[in-house]
Design an enzyme around this catalytic site. Structure first.
Site, PDB file in Angstrom:
ATOM      1  N   SER A 119      -1.320   5.058   0.650  1.00  0.00           N
ATOM      2  CA  SER A 119      -0.961   4.284   1.838  1.00  0.00           C
ATOM      3  C   SER A 119      -1.886   4.589   3.005  1.00  0.00           C
ATOM      4  O   SER A 119      -1.853   3.887   4.007  1.00  0.00           O
ATOM      5  CB  SER A 119       0.459   4.642   2.273  1.00  0.00           C
ATOM      6  OG  SER A 119       1.363   4.424   1.236  1.00  0.00           O
ATOM      7  N   HIS A 140      -3.645  -1.277  -2.871  1.00  0.00           N
ATOM      8  CA  HIS A 140      -2.422  -0.857  -2.184  1.00  0.00           C
ATOM      9  C   HIS A 140      -1.326  -1.917  -2.303  1.00  0.00           C
ATOM     10  O   HIS A 140      -1.370  -2.951  -1.636  1.00  0.00           O
ATOM     11  CB  HIS A 140      -2.759  -0.572  -0.711  1.00  0.00           C
ATOM     12  CG  HIS A 140      -1.605  -0.063   0.084  1.00  0.00           C
ATOM     13  ND1 HIS A 140      -1.390  -0.387   1.403  1.00  0.00           N
ATOM     14  CD2 HIS A 140      -0.573   0.755  -0.260  1.00  0.00           C
ATOM     15  CE1 HIS A 140      -0.292   0.209   1.835  1.00  0.00           C
ATOM     16  NE2 HIS A 140       0.223   0.901   0.850  1.00  0.00           N
ATOM     17  N   GLU A 152      -3.228  -4.918  -0.596  1.00  0.00           N
ATOM     18  CA  GLU A 152      -4.371  -4.600   0.264  1.00  0.00           C
ATOM     19  C   GLU A 152      -5.501  -4.071  -0.618  1.00  0.00           C
ATOM     20  O   GLU A 152      -5.261  -3.189  -1.453  1.00  0.00           O
ATOM     21  CB  GLU A 152      -3.957  -3.492   1.252  1.00  0.00           C
ATOM     22  CG  GLU A 152      -3.978  -3.892   2.694  1.00  0.00           C
ATOM     23  CD  GLU A 152      -3.527  -2.759   3.632  1.00  0.00           C
ATOM     24  OE1 GLU A 152      -2.780  -1.852   3.223  1.00  0.00           O
ATOM     25  OE2 GLU A 152      -3.933  -2.804   4.794  1.00  0.00           O
ATOM     26  N   ASN A 190      -0.152  -0.160   7.204  1.00  0.00           N
ATOM     27  CA  ASN A 190       0.489   1.060   7.713  1.00  0.00           C
ATOM     28  C   ASN A 190      -0.057   1.523   9.055  1.00  0.00           C
ATOM     29  O   ASN A 190       0.605   2.267   9.768  1.00  0.00           O
ATOM     30  CB  ASN A 190       0.408   2.173   6.677  1.00  0.00           C
ATOM     31  CG  ASN A 190       1.411   1.926   5.570  1.00  0.00           C
ATOM     32  OD1 ASN A 190       2.571   1.660   5.831  1.00  0.00           O
ATOM     33  ND2 ASN A 190       0.959   1.957   4.328  1.00  0.00           N
TER      34      ASN A 190
END
Ligand code: NAD
Length: 291
Positions: A119, A140, A152, A190
């Protein structure tokens, strides 16, 4: 490069979801974990989640059976080495991830592509410890993987175009949508989401609002489907803290300092849903705030 076999390391919340979507899309999957219990739980959960998709008529029973038959589990990392694509989805700790890539190294095919579902941790740094930084990328997925549309894609400084194109094709085959992010701490999702969650924990810590009023405010006041504390419990408070630490250290800015209350919950082993307690207690019929 054509991807047929996929090795996944880590059978936690993310690993089981990733195994689910790859098997359903027709890839042969080997799922590895250090814990046989986690592997057993992952297989049971994948079965349950596939059953739910059948009940909702999203897939038919044949597709469910075929997907389950495509998943093999193992506690031996060496067994996933010869895969076309490896996705590391183990605990969010850099030393754990590095050790996994080191242990995998002697078992890889020359053209195996390595990816991490991290992450927040630097893809360039993880890649630099392997023998193939040009074939290394961040892949991701979002939680829960079978439901969330986004993946991602993060290229390290050395990632080559072939690897990127191959993974774009894989995301497409999964029926998901890619967004590319540069390799800076916590990437896009994130970088934006985690400071909001951390701020919600500060809001609780400073007594501005209760658990319920904070979650209700963001759900009804900002139209978020989940409140930030509920979402933190869903992600895992250890993962949230690890990401805040990466942002804090990687960007060297005090605005990312993790809230001491988040640290306290993690120290207590109250990691959210996965341990049945976090900002809410999940042991009863309905979740109850823990403060
Ligand atoms: P988790 O705690 O649910 O699962 C981690 C799993 O890794 C456990 O089953 C553990 O036994 C296993 N593991 C630990 N060390 C291992 C090793 N050396 N070899 C094999 N297996 C090992 O964590 P998670 O939420 O599934 O997160 C996994 C990764 O996915 C992390 O990098 C996290 O940042 C990332 N991620 C998490 C979310 C989320 O919402 N939870 C979303 C996107 C990405």
């Amino acid at each position: 490069m054509e991807i047929g076999t996929v090795g996944i390391v880590g059978a936690g919340q993310m690993g089981n979801g990733i195994a689910h979507v790859f098997a359903l899309a027709g890839f042969d999957v080997v799922l590895a974990d250090v814990s046989q219990d986690q592997l057993d739980a992952a297989l049971a959960l994948i079965g349950k989640n596939l059953d739910r998709q059948v009940a909702r008529e999203k897939i038919d029973a044949d597709a469910r059976d075929a997907a389950l038959a495509r998943i093999r589990v193992t506690t031996e990392l060496s067994e996933i080495g010869p895969s076309d694509l490896i996705i590391e989805a183990a605990t969010e700790r850099e030393t754990v991830k590095q050790a996994i890539f080191e242990d995998l190294a002697p078992h890889l095919k020359p053209d195996t592509i390595l990816t991490s579902n991290t992450s927040s941790i630097s893809i360039t740094r993880l890649a630099s410890r392997t023998d193939r930084p040009e074939k290394f990328m961040g892949l991701h997925f979002m939680n829960p993987v079978p439901v969330m549309q986004l993946v991602e894609l993060i290229r390290g400084i050395a990632t080559d175009e072939d690897t990127y194109r191959t993974l774009l094709g894989v995301v497409d085959k999964l029926g998901k949508t890619a967004a590319s992010a540069e390799d800076f701490p916590a990437f896009i999702v994130n970088r934006i989401l985690m400071p909001m969650i951390n701020e919600a924990v500060y809001t609780l810590y400073e007594g501005v609002g209760s658990v319920q009023s904070i979650d209700r405010s963001l759900k009804l006041g900002a139209n978020h489907p989940m409140g930030p504390l509920e979402l933190a419990d869903f992600i895992g408070l250890d993962t949230c803290l690890a990401i805040m630490n990466v942002l804090h250290e990687g960007l060297a800015d005090t605005k990312y300092r993790p809230c001491p209350l988040l640290t306290k919950y993690v120290e207590a082993g109250w990691l959210g849903r996965k341990t049945q307690r976090g900002f809410y207690d999940y042991r009863g019929e309905t979740p109850v705030p823990t403060r």
